[in-house]
Design a protein around this motif. Structure first.
Motif, PDB file in Angstrom:
ATOM      1  N   ALA A 172       0.827  -1.211   0.000  1.00  0.00           N
ATOM      2  CA  ALA A 172       0.000   0.000   0.000  1.00  0.00           C
ATOM      3  C   ALA A 172       0.857   1.255   0.000  1.00  0.00           C
ATOM      4  CB  ALA A 172      -0.930  -0.004   1.214  1.00  0.00           C
ATOM      5  N   LEU A 173       2.012   1.216   0.639  1.00  0.00           N
ATOM      6  CA  LEU A 173       2.879   2.392   0.660  1.00  0.00           C
ATOM      7  C   LEU A 173       3.477   2.694  -0.707  1.00  0.00           C
ATOM      8  CD1 LEU A 173       4.691   1.911   4.095  1.00  0.00           C
ATOM      9  CD2 LEU A 173       2.921   3.579   3.522  1.00  0.00           C
ATOM     10  N   GLN A 174       3.429   1.741  -1.620  1.00  0.00           N
ATOM     11  CA  GLN A 174       3.898   1.999  -2.973  1.00  0.00           C
ATOM     12  C   GLN A 174       2.870   2.764  -3.802  1.00  0.00           C
ATOM     13  OE1 GLN A 174       5.236  -1.652  -4.823  1.00  0.00           O
ATOM     14  NE2 GLN A 174       6.213  -2.394  -2.941  1.00  0.00           N
ATOM     15  N   ASP A 175       1.630   2.779  -3.319  1.00  0.00           N
ATOM     16  CA  ASP A 175       0.575   3.541  -3.987  1.00  0.00           C
ATOM     17  C   ASP A 175       0.496   4.924  -3.335  1.00  0.00           C
ATOM     18  OD1 ASP A 175      -2.070   3.127  -5.810  1.00  0.00           O
ATOM     19  OD2 ASP A 175      -2.538   4.373  -4.073  1.00  0.00           O
ATOM     20  N   ARG A 176       0.599   5.975  -4.146  1.00  0.00           N
ATOM     21  CA  ARG A 176       0.709   7.326  -3.600  1.00  0.00           C
ATOM     22  C   ARG A 176      -0.517   7.705  -2.779  1.00  0.00           C
ATOM     23  NH1 ARG A 176      -0.963  12.328  -5.208  1.00  0.00           N
ATOM     24  NH2 ARG A 176      -1.838  11.464  -7.128  1.00  0.00           N
ATOM     25  N   LYS A 177      -1.713   7.479  -3.286  1.00  0.00           N
ATOM     26  CA  LYS A 177      -2.924   7.885  -2.572  1.00  0.00           C
ATOM     27  C   LYS A 177      -3.136   7.054  -1.318  1.00  0.00           C
ATOM     28  CE  LYS A 177      -5.225   9.537  -6.765  1.00  0.00           C
ATOM     29  NZ  LYS A 177      -6.419   9.395  -7.664  1.00  0.00           N
ATOM     30  N   ALA A 178      -2.900   5.755  -1.415  1.00  0.00           N
ATOM     31  CA  ALA A 178      -3.038   4.912  -0.227  1.00  0.00           C
ATOM     32  C   ALA A 178      -2.001   5.275   0.824  1.00  0.00           C
ATOM     33  CB  ALA A 178      -2.913   3.438  -0.617  1.00  0.00           C
ATOM     34  N   ALA A 231      -3.355   8.413   8.872  1.00  0.00           N
ATOM     35  CA  ALA A 231      -3.936   7.567   9.916  1.00  0.00           C
ATOM     36  C   ALA A 231      -2.916   7.245  10.994  1.00  0.00           C
ATOM     37  CB  ALA A 231      -4.480   6.282   9.300  1.00  0.00           C
ATOM     38  N   GLN A 232      -1.682   6.967  10.577  1.00  0.00           N
ATOM     39  CA  GLN A 232      -0.642   6.667  11.559  1.00  0.00           C
ATOM     40  C   GLN A 232      -0.380   7.864  12.465  1.00  0.00           C
ATOM     41  OE1 GLN A 232       3.086   5.578   9.815  1.00  0.00           O
ATOM     42  NE2 GLN A 232       3.993   4.937  11.734  1.00  0.00           N
ATOM     43  N   ARG A 292      -9.895  14.498   5.648  1.00  0.00           N
ATOM     44  CA  ARG A 292      -9.936  14.809   4.210  1.00  0.00           C
ATOM     45  C   ARG A 292      -9.374  13.652   3.387  1.00  0.00           C
ATOM     46  NH1 ARG A 292      -8.163  19.894   6.133  1.00  0.00           N
ATOM     47  NH2 ARG A 292      -6.023  19.341   5.589  1.00  0.00           N
ATOM     48  N   ARG A 293      -8.232  13.100   3.807  1.00  0.00           N
ATOM     49  CA  ARG A 293      -7.617  12.001   3.063  1.00  0.00           C
ATOM     50  C   ARG A 293      -8.518  10.777   3.038  1.00  0.00           C
ATOM     51  NH1 ARG A 293      -4.092  14.076  -0.385  1.00  0.00           N
ATOM     52  NH2 ARG A 293      -2.438  15.288   0.638  1.00  0.00           N
ATOM     53  N   GLN A 315     -11.461  11.351   0.650  1.00  0.00           N
ATOM     54  CA  GLN A 315     -11.073  11.204  -0.745  1.00  0.00           C
ATOM     55  C   GLN A 315     -10.848   9.738  -1.113  1.00  0.00           C
ATOM     56  OE1 GLN A 315      -7.603  13.668  -1.023  1.00  0.00           O
ATOM     57  NE2 GLN A 315      -8.726  15.583  -0.712  1.00  0.00           N
ATOM     58  N   MET A 316     -10.180   8.995  -0.234  1.00  0.00           N
ATOM     59  CA  MET A 316      -9.942   7.581  -0.503  1.00  0.00           C
ATOM     60  C   MET A 316     -11.255   6.808  -0.581  1.00  0.00           C
ATOM     61  SD  MET A 316      -9.943   4.391   1.134  1.00  0.00           S
ATOM     62  CE  MET A 316      -9.929   4.868   2.847  1.00  0.00           C
ATOM     63  N   LEU A 317     -12.204   7.121   0.337  1.00  0.00           N
ATOM     64  CA  LEU A 317     -13.475   6.408   0.359  1.00  0.00           C
ATOM     65  C   LEU A 317     -14.285   6.680  -0.903  1.00  0.00           C
ATOM     66  CD1 LEU A 317     -15.437   4.640   1.972  1.00  0.00           C
ATOM     67  CD2 LEU A 317     -16.348   6.725   3.008  1.00  0.00           C
ATOM     68  N   ALA A 318     -14.221   7.910  -1.414  1.00  0.00           N
ATOM     69  CA  ALA A 318     -14.976   8.234  -2.627  1.00  0.00           C
ATOM     70  C   ALA A 318     -14.500   7.396  -3.811  1.00  0.00           C
ATOM     71  CB  ALA A 318     -14.840   9.723  -2.923  1.00  0.00           C
TER      72      ALA A 318
END
Length: 338
Positions: free
Chosen positions: A211-217, A224-225, A297-298, A301-304
């Motif tokens: 997941a850390l390789q994906d910019r938005k994730a 969250a961290q 906000r993040r 956006q991710m949920l949308a």
């Protein structure tokens, strides 16, 4: 707080259960009896020894008045004695009550110290697991950052020994690298948003690295961290929360822009202590407030984007992650669901 059967955790009850024995005839009663005897002697001296034999016969009213005059002072003496005795009993009871309260307070302090000493090893072990997990994540990130440069980009053919590069026109100039990467699977994203359970959770760390390789994730996970770390400073952990889970259609309505009472079920956190601590931290700590709003906000956006391709099962699994619980808690405190 865990109950304990140790003697220190049991408040002393002897002061309340076994009151001290009091003599039936004490100093107050003796004084009242002495005063009564002296009064009767004075009455005898006045009416008997001081009377004249040729005194006219007294009527009933005079006799009744004399009786009242004799008995009334005695009654007043004994009423005063009873009042003094009651005051003494109340004073003794008050002293016993204070002693019992002090004993209960000392027992509570001893119990709290014992519970803290018992919980300290588990807390230390948990901190060690978190530290080990952090080091493992940092190592994985360092490995990813160093190996990514040596990996050929998709769509670009590398020349072999003495070969020629072909298909150079397939990659348009200025195309972001993240747009060329394959989309992150829903299951891996959900597993990463829940974070690794322990330092030995290899599946969780694998999902987190992916997941850390994906910019938005990665942006959502980092936000969250940050908030989870800040919440842990107040003793708020997502594993301790048991929210009321919302239905998948409510998550979809929120992802599509619905606000208000229609999505109020997303604020399913009912823990009053966590809500109060988070609300106070939100008002007093500007760093925490900025981190919380950035995370909200993040996640929004991710949920949308996640809702468009996710199934109801995926959305339900997302709602059970630690990241989603943090979103429910912070969203309710910030009034996102109002």
């Amino acid at each position: 707080m865990t109950r304990s059967n140790s003697p220190a955790a049991t408040p002393p009850t002897s002061a309340l259960d076994t009151p001290p024995e009091r003599p039936v005839f004490g100093l107050i009663e003796a004084a009242a009896l002495g005063l009564s005897a002296m009064w009767f002697l004075a009455v005898v001296a006045i009416f008997v020894l001081g009377g004249t034999p040729d005194a006219p016969a007294a009527g009933w009213s005079d006799i009744l008045l004399r009786i009242v005059a004799v008995i009334l002072p005695v009654l007043l003496i004994w009423v005063g004695a009873i009042a003094l005795r009651s005051a003494q009993v109340m004073r003794d009871e008050s002293q016993r009550l204070h002693a019992a309260i002090d004993g209960m307070r000392n027992a509570y302090i001893a119990h709290a110290q014992q519970a803290a000493s018992v919980a300290e090893p588990s807390v230390t072990r948990k901190l060690d697991e978190i530290a080990a997990a952090t080091r493992k994540t940092e190592t994985a990130l360092a490995t990813f950052q160093t190996s990514r440069r040596d990996r050929p980009m998709p769509g670009i053919a590398t020349a072999g020994a003495g070969g020629e590069v072909t298909d150079q026109g397939l990659l348009a100039l200025g195309t972001p690298a993240e747009d060329l990467a394959a989309p992150l699977p829903s299951g891996q994203l959900i597993r990463a948003l829940n974070f690794p359970e322990t330092a030995e959770d290899e599946e969780g760390f694998a999902a987190l690295r992916l997941a850390l390789q994906d910019r938005k994730a990665a942006q959502v996970i980092q936000a969250a961290q940050d908030v989870l770390t800040l919440l842990s400073q107040d003793g708020i952990y997502m594993d301790d929360l048991r929210p009321d889970m919302a239905r998948p259609e409510i998550w979809r309505q929120f992802a599509q822009g619905t606000r208000g009472r229609a999505v109020a079920a997303l604020g399913g956190i009912r823990d009053r202590s966590s809500l109060a601590l988070t609300s106070a931290r939100m008002k007093q700590d500007p760093i925490f407030r900025d981190a919380a709003h950035h995370f909200l906000r993040r996640f929004d956006q991710m949920l949308a984007e996640f809702e468009e391709e996710a199934s109801d099962t995926d959305i339900s699994s997302l709602g059970e992650t630690r990241t989603a619980r943090a979103f429910m808690l912070l969203g309710r405190v910030a009034g996102t669901f109002d």
